[in-house]
Design a protein around this motif. Sequence first.
Motif, PDB file in Angstrom:
ATOM      1  N   ARG A  89     -42.647  -8.217  -6.273  1.00 41.27           N
ATOM      2  CA  ARG A  89     -43.481  -9.419  -6.179  1.00 41.27           C
ATOM      3  C   ARG A  89     -42.654 -10.667  -5.886  1.00 41.27           C
ATOM      4  O   ARG A  89     -43.015 -11.768  -6.294  1.00 41.27           O
ATOM      5  N   VAL A  94     -41.299  -7.330   2.236  1.00 42.19           N
ATOM      6  CA  VAL A  94     -41.430  -7.967   3.551  1.00 42.19           C
ATOM      7  C   VAL A  94     -40.050  -8.131   4.182  1.00 42.19           C
ATOM      8  O   VAL A  94     -39.882  -7.880   5.386  1.00 42.19           O
ATOM      9  N   THR A 121     -52.657   0.101  -4.213  1.00 39.37           N
ATOM     10  CA  THR A 121     -53.292  -1.038  -3.556  1.00 39.37           C
ATOM     11  C   THR A 121     -52.329  -2.203  -3.355  1.00 39.37           C
ATOM     12  O   THR A 121     -52.487  -2.962  -2.395  1.00 39.37           O
ATOM     13  N   ARG A 122     -51.351  -2.353  -4.220  1.00 39.75           N
ATOM     14  CA  ARG A 122     -50.357  -3.429  -4.019  1.00 39.75           C
ATOM     15  C   ARG A 122     -49.616  -3.232  -2.709  1.00 39.75           C
ATOM     16  O   ARG A 122     -49.453  -4.172  -1.923  1.00 39.75           O
ATOM     17  N   GLN A 124     -50.615  -1.426  -0.141  1.00 38.12           N
ATOM     18  CA  GLN A 124     -51.582  -1.578   0.945  1.00 38.12           C
ATOM     19  C   GLN A 124     -51.766  -3.047   1.297  1.00 38.12           C
ATOM     20  O   GLN A 124     -51.818  -3.413   2.487  1.00 38.12           O
ATOM     21  N   ASP A 125     -51.860  -3.906   0.289  1.00 44.75           N
ATOM     22  CA  ASP A 125     -52.015  -5.342   0.528  1.00 44.75           C
ATOM     23  C   ASP A 125     -50.822  -5.907   1.298  1.00 44.75           C
ATOM     24  O   ASP A 125     -50.994  -6.705   2.217  1.00 44.75           O
ATOM     25  N   VAL A 126     -49.617  -5.495   0.929  1.00 44.02           N
ATOM     26  CA  VAL A 126     -48.417  -5.950   1.640  1.00 44.02           C
ATOM     27  C   VAL A 126     -48.492  -5.526   3.102  1.00 44.02           C
ATOM     28  O   VAL A 126     -48.270  -6.334   4.012  1.00 44.02           O
ATOM     29  N   TYR A 127     -48.812  -4.270   3.341  1.00 40.80           N
ATOM     30  CA  TYR A 127     -48.856  -3.757   4.704  1.00 40.80           C
ATOM     31  C   TYR A 127     -49.941  -4.460   5.533  1.00 40.80           C
ATOM     32  O   TYR A 127     -49.709  -4.812   6.689  1.00 40.80           O
ATOM     33  N   LEU A 128     -51.111  -4.661   4.955  1.00 46.70           N
ATOM     34  CA  LEU A 128     -52.191  -5.331   5.687  1.00 46.70           C
ATOM     35  C   LEU A 128     -51.811  -6.771   6.019  1.00 46.70           C
ATOM     36  O   LEU A 128     -52.032  -7.231   7.142  1.00 46.70           O
ATOM     37  N   ARG A 129     -51.208  -7.491   5.061  1.00 49.09           N
ATOM     38  CA  ARG A 129     -50.771  -8.862   5.331  1.00 49.09           C
ATOM     39  C   ARG A 129     -49.679  -8.889   6.393  1.00 49.09           C
ATOM     40  O   ARG A 129     -49.578  -9.846   7.157  1.00 49.09           O
ATOM     41  N   TYR A 130     -48.884  -7.839   6.449  1.00 48.19           N
ATOM     42  CA  TYR A 130     -47.800  -7.771   7.432  1.00 48.19           C
ATOM     43  C   TYR A 130     -48.335  -7.505   8.845  1.00 48.19           C
ATOM     44  O   TYR A 130     -47.663  -7.773   9.824  1.00 48.19           O
ATOM     45  N   GLY A 131     -49.535  -6.964   8.933  1.00 49.24           N
ATOM     46  CA  GLY A 131     -50.128  -6.712  10.237  1.00 49.24           C
ATOM     47  C   GLY A 131     -50.460  -5.263  10.523  1.00 49.24           C
ATOM     48  O   GLY A 131     -50.948  -4.928  11.611  1.00 49.24           O
TER      49      GLY A 131
END
Length: 161
Positions: A89, A94, A121-122, A124-131
Motif C-alpha cells: 500500500r 506500480v 481484490t486489492r 485486481q484494483d492495482v491492475y485495473l488502475r494501471y490499465g
Amino acid sequence: MKTALAPAEALAFTARPLRAADVPRLMPTERAAYSVPWTEGNFIDSIAAGYHAELLLAADGRLIGYWLAMPGVDEMHLLNITVAPEFQRQGWAVRMLDRLIACMRSQGLNQLWLEVRVSNTRAQDVYLRYGFAQVGRRPAYYPAAGGGREDALLMSLELPA
C-alpha cells in the motif's frame, strides 16, 4: 498545493536481477504474502529457465519485493509479483510494473498477461488502475488453502507502439 511524496517515491532502493541464491531470502516474504505460496523449486526453475526476474531492495537492505515474468512471442506473462507486507500500500507494485514494462519495451514486446485470484481484490484494483483489462476467467486455476481450487481472472495490458 504540493503533496508529500508517496513512500515508494521517497525511499531509496536498488533493483537487480533475481538470482537463485536470493530464493531462500525471499521465501519468508512469499509465505507471508500468500496463503498458497510458490515453492523454492518454482522460483529456482523459473530463474533457470531464463525468465525475467527482478529483486527490489531498500537502501538498508530490506526486501521490498520481486517479480518474475515469462517472455513469449511479442508478449510477456507475469507469473509472480510480490510486495513484502511491510511495504504494501505504498506504491511498490506500480513501481515494479513500471520496471517490467520498461523491460518489455526494451525487447519490443507489446502485450502483458497475468492471472489473479478472484479473491485478491486489492491486486485486481492495482491492475485495473494501471490499465489492465479483464479478458477472461480460468476456472479452478489456483490451488486454495485446505485443498480446494480457486478461479483466476485473466487480465491483459496492451502497450501502445
